[in-house]
Design an enzyme around this catalytic site. Structure first.
Site, mmCIF file in Angstrom:
data_model
loop_
_atom_site.group_PDB
_atom_site.id
_atom_site.type_symbol
_atom_site.label_atom_id
_atom_site.label_comp_id
_atom_site.label_asym_id
_atom_site.label_seq_id
_atom_site.Cartn_x
_atom_site.Cartn_y
_atom_site.Cartn_z
ATOM 1 N N LYS A 83 -28.402 21.807 32.564
ATOM 2 C CA LYS A 83 -27.712 21.117 31.075
ATOM 3 C C LYS A 83 -28.722 21.739 30.282
ATOM 4 C CE LYS A 83 -24.912 17.845 30.902
ATOM 5 N NZ LYS A 83 -23.635 16.714 31.635
HETATM 6 C C1 E4P Z 1 -21.074 15.141 29.867
HETATM 7 O O1 E4P Z 1 -21.522 15.845 30.731
HETATM 8 C C2 E4P Z 1 -21.331 14.094 29.255
HETATM 9 O O2 E4P Z 1 -22.230 13.194 30.524
HETATM 10 C C3 E4P Z 1 -20.023 12.568 28.823
HETATM 11 O O3 E4P Z 1 -18.916 13.888 29.320
HETATM 12 C C4 E4P Z 1 -19.661 12.591 27.910
HETATM 13 O O4 E4P Z 1 -18.885 11.892 27.899
HETATM 14 P P1 E4P Z 1 -19.524 10.267 26.183
HETATM 15 O O5 E4P Z 1 -18.603 11.511 24.477
HETATM 16 O O6 E4P Z 1 -17.773 9.478 26.851
HETATM 17 O O7 E4P Z 1 -20.003 9.352 26.086
#
Ligand code: E4P
Length: 219
Positions: A83
């Site tokens: 990522k």
């Molecule tokens: C994406 O992979 C992130 O880990 C995650 O979905 C972020 O979520 P949040 O906005 O609830 O922290």
């Protein structure tokens, strides 16, 4: 359709794997930090308990360091997906990692243009943040469905992975829209098994059965 669990906890992944509902694991630096073990050990452990992809986010902000991190993470499991945040340096790192044949995509993504640039770069996935868009007064679902439509129109193969999804309502809308993939935190995933009418129905069946014998003991 792919359903991922958004956690860095090995025990969460083990638990949800037993239900047969998850296709892989997404993590982010905050989730990994909360585990209190090294990044590498976290990703190795998660990779050992799922056959599906384990998403690991780079920490650096310059392209060279992101590429170095991505190449290293790629060796931490059979199916690690890198990522990379949606910054100019991130897009450079993406194109270099994809040229190496490494699975990688763009995260912390909030718009259709950011997604198109990633798809142009042969991203494995894009991860638009639904909840954080809603928090900011925008419409997360609209952004995700817009990305999905644009990818279908242009014929991009990049997977749309809806992230930052926190509620049953958001998830239901994403299911109805037919989004490629969704990642959900353990509590949101667990909530989907339940319905108050299911509980109520089971209470009725249990009461009607009373203290009759177990069917397997009643021959
Ligand atoms: C994406 O992979 C992130 O880990 C995650 O979905 C972020 O979520 P949040 O906005 O609830 O922290």
């Amino acid at each position: 359709m792919q359903l991922y669990i958004d956690t860095a906890s090995e025990s969460d992944v083990r638990e949800f794997a037993t239900y047969g509902i998850i296709d892989g694991v997404t993590t982010n630096p905050s989730l990994v930090a909360s585990e209190g073990i090294s990044y590498r050990e976290t990703i190795e452990r998660l990779s050992a308990v799922t056959d599906g992809p384990v998403f690991a986010q780079v920490i650096s902000s310059d392209a060279d360091s992101m590429v170095t991190e991505g190449r290293a993470y790629d060796g931490w499991g059979e199916n690690v997906v890198i990522k990379i945040p949606a910054t100019p340096a991130g897009y450079e790192a993406l194109t270099r990692l994809r040229a190496d044949g490494i699975q990688a995509g763009i995260t912390v993504l909030f718009s259709i243009p950011q997604a198109i640039l990633a798809a142009k770069n042969d991203a494995t996935f894009v991860a638009p943040y639904v909840g954080r868009l809603d928090d900011a007064g925008e419409n997360g679902l609209e952004v995700v469905t817009g990305i999905q439509e644009a990818f279908d129109t242009y014929g991009f193969e990049t997977e749309v992975l809806a992230a930052s999804v926190r509620t049953r309502t958001q998830t239901t809308s994403l299911y109805r829209a037919g989004v490629d993939a969704i990642t959900l935190p353990p509590a949101t995933l667990a909530d989907q098994f339940t319905h108050h009418k299911t509980d109520e129905g089971l209470e009725g069946f249990e009461a009607d059965w009373g203290d009759r014998a177990n069917p397997l003991e009643d021959n």
